[in-house]
Design a protein around this motif. Structure first.
Motif, PDB file in Angstrom:
ATOM      1  N   SER A 174      -0.968  -6.454  -1.614  1.00 43.05           N
ATOM      2  CA  SER A 174      -1.159  -5.027  -1.381  1.00 43.05           C
ATOM      3  C   SER A 174      -0.369  -4.573  -0.153  1.00 43.05           C
ATOM      4  O   SER A 174      -0.235  -5.333   0.812  1.00 43.05           O
ATOM      5  N   PRO A 175       0.149  -3.350  -0.142  1.00 40.54           N
ATOM      6  CA  PRO A 175       0.803  -2.826   1.068  1.00 40.54           C
ATOM      7  C   PRO A 175      -0.126  -2.852   2.281  1.00 40.54           C
ATOM      8  O   PRO A 175       0.344  -3.026   3.422  1.00 40.54           O
ATOM      9  N   LEU A 176      -1.432  -2.727   2.071  1.00 43.99           N
ATOM     10  CA  LEU A 176      -2.370  -2.760   3.190  1.00 43.99           C
ATOM     11  C   LEU A 176      -2.410  -4.124   3.866  1.00 43.99           C
ATOM     12  O   LEU A 176      -2.793  -4.230   5.036  1.00 43.99           O
ATOM     13  N   ALA A 177      -2.014  -5.170   3.139  1.00 42.06           N
ATOM     14  CA  ALA A 177      -2.001  -6.508   3.732  1.00 42.06           C
ATOM     15  C   ALA A 177      -0.974  -6.604   4.850  1.00 42.06           C
ATOM     16  O   ALA A 177      -1.076  -7.462   5.737  1.00 42.06           O
ATOM     17  N   GLY A 178       0.034  -5.728   4.830  1.00 46.41           N
ATOM     18  CA  GLY A 178       1.053  -5.737   5.872  1.00 46.41           C
ATOM     19  C   GLY A 178       0.647  -4.998   7.129  1.00 46.41           C
ATOM     20  O   GLY A 178       1.379  -5.019   8.125  1.00 46.41           O
ATOM     21  N   GLN A 179      -0.517  -4.333   7.117  1.00 44.57           N
ATOM     22  CA  GLN A 179      -0.992  -3.604   8.284  1.00 44.57           C
ATOM     23  C   GLN A 179      -1.847  -4.512   9.167  1.00 44.57           C
ATOM     24  O   GLN A 179      -2.524  -5.411   8.679  1.00 44.57           O
ATOM     25  N   GLU A 180      -1.825  -4.258  10.469  1.00 44.82           N
ATOM     26  CA  GLU A 180      -2.680  -5.010  11.380  1.00 44.82           C
ATOM     27  C   GLU A 180      -4.114  -4.519  11.320  1.00 44.82           C
ATOM     28  O   GLU A 180      -5.050  -5.294  11.521  1.00 44.82           O
ATOM     29  N   HIS A 181      -4.292  -3.212  11.076  1.00 47.30           N
ATOM     30  CA  HIS A 181      -5.621  -2.626  11.084  1.00 47.30           C
ATOM     31  C   HIS A 181      -5.764  -1.649   9.913  1.00 47.30           C
ATOM     32  O   HIS A 181      -4.782  -1.230   9.318  1.00 47.30           O
ATOM     33  N   ILE A 182      -7.028  -1.297   9.658  1.00 43.70           N
ATOM     34  CA  ILE A 182      -7.357  -0.292   8.654  1.00 43.70           C
ATOM     35  C   ILE A 182      -8.040   0.876   9.357  1.00 43.70           C
ATOM     36  O   ILE A 182      -9.036   0.692  10.075  1.00 43.70           O
ATOM     37  N   THR A 183      -7.516   2.076   9.189  1.00 45.03           N
ATOM     38  CA  THR A 183      -8.068   3.260   9.826  1.00 45.03           C
ATOM     39  C   THR A 183      -8.939   4.043   8.837  1.00 45.03           C
ATOM     40  O   THR A 183      -8.869   3.804   7.617  1.00 45.03           O
ATOM     41  N   PRO A 184      -9.740   4.997   9.332  1.00 48.50           N
ATOM     42  CA  PRO A 184     -10.525   5.818   8.405  1.00 48.50           C
ATOM     43  C   PRO A 184      -9.666   6.528   7.364  1.00 48.50           C
ATOM     44  O   PRO A 184     -10.070   6.643   6.199  1.00 48.50           O
ATOM     45  N   GLU A 185      -8.473   6.990   7.760  1.00 45.87           N
ATOM     46  CA  GLU A 185      -7.616   7.683   6.806  1.00 45.87           C
ATOM     47  C   GLU A 185      -7.100   6.748   5.723  1.00 45.87           C
ATOM     48  O   GLU A 185      -6.833   7.175   4.598  1.00 45.87           O
TER      49      GLU A 185
END
Length: 301
Positions: A174-185
């Motif tokens: 998933s593209p989210l796997a490349g993020q360090e964090h998850i934000t509310p948005e």
């Protein structure tokens, strides 16, 4: 309603066969059939659907199976407590816990206690906070390790120093796997799997900054392992706590923490005014001393 007959009923429910249950119980089939019919007459409802080869439980039978298991667990617990003498030699202690590595704190106390009293047996029950509190309410658990900040007033508790952090379980592709964090948005419009524990909305709502009901929830879960399989299959993304599932090389999912960081505390919980057996009293003293000693450095900082 006799305990013996409840055990017969549970054996039939397990074997799904009156003949198979009769063999397991070393009874004749007619004798067992008469006992079951007498039980159905006593409760005033049919409990079994008798087929040519198998029996299945009616809706009332399913309810009785649940309650019968709870009754027999409680009876075994009471018998164990009554067998204890002034000197602790044997006994049984029942501990429940949520899915958290905080259970390692209790494991240290269990190890120390068993070194002193090797004949004492421990029984662990894993479940979410709602299920643990229900079992404590019924006397089936002596203590529970509860995640979250809300403890009902009928329980005493000891806050632990250990904490978990909320995050999102996402597929590794998933593209989210490349993020360090998850934000509310990031959570807006995502298909989400969320724990059905009652405290979850209260924990997440202030962090979100928008209405919790705006989240797109496609599934709920009580323990995270199976939910993670749905994530890996592409059903959605699971909001959960860290250190609960395998995210190693052989796993198809990874964990990304929420930002701003959202912590989840944990507490040892027990019913107020609980009447404890001698062995449970002794373990409670050791356990609370052990946990307070572990928490002391954090509290002094």
């Amino acid at each position: 309603m006799e305990l013996r007959v409840l055990r017969y009923f549970l054996t039939v429910a397990r074997e799904e066969s009156i003949s198979g249950a009769a063999q397991a119980l070393h009874l004749s089939q007619p004798t067992l059939s008469r006992q079951l019919m007498a039980l159905e007459e006593e409760v005033g409802k049919p409990l079994l659907i008798r087929g040519s080869r198998h029996v299945t439980l009616t809706e009332d039978g399913i309810l009785l199976r649940k309650r019968a298991n709870e009754i027999l667990e409680l009876v075994e617990k009471a018998q164990s407590e009554l067998r204890e003498t002034e000197l602790i030699t044997t006994g049984d202690i029942y501990i429940g816990g949520g899915e958290t590595d905080g259970m390692a704190l209790i494991a240290g106390a269990v190890q120390r206690f068993q070194a002193r009293y090797p004949q004492v047996r421990f029984h662990l029950f894993s479940a979410n906070a709602d299920d643990l509190l229900e079992r404590m309410e019924k006397g089936l658990l002596d203590f529970g390790l509860i995640l979250g900040s809300t403890i009902p007033g009928k329980y005493d508790s000891l806050r632990l120093s250990a904490k978990n952090h909320w995050g999102l379980v996402v597929p590794k592709d998933s593209p989210l796997a490349g993020q360090e964090h998850i934000t509310p948005e990031d959570l807006r419009d995502l298909p989400l799997l969320i724990s059905r524990q009652s405290h979850v909305e209260a924990e997440l709502s202030p962090w979100l900054g928008y209405d919790f009901s705006a989240l797109r929830v496609v599934a709920s879960y009580n323990l995270i392992y199976n939910a993670a399989l749905l994530v890996e299959a592409g059903v959605g993304y699971a909001l959960t706590l860290n250190h609960l599932i395998n995210t190693g090389q052989d796993s198809g999912v990874c964990f990304r923490p929420l930002f701003p960081t959202l912590e989840c505390g944990m507490s040892l919980v027990w019913p107020k005014y609980q009447v404890r057996s001698k062995v449970t009293q002794a373990f409670f003293r050791l356990l609370t001393e052990h946990l307070r000693a572990l928490s002391a450095p954090t509290q002094n900082q």
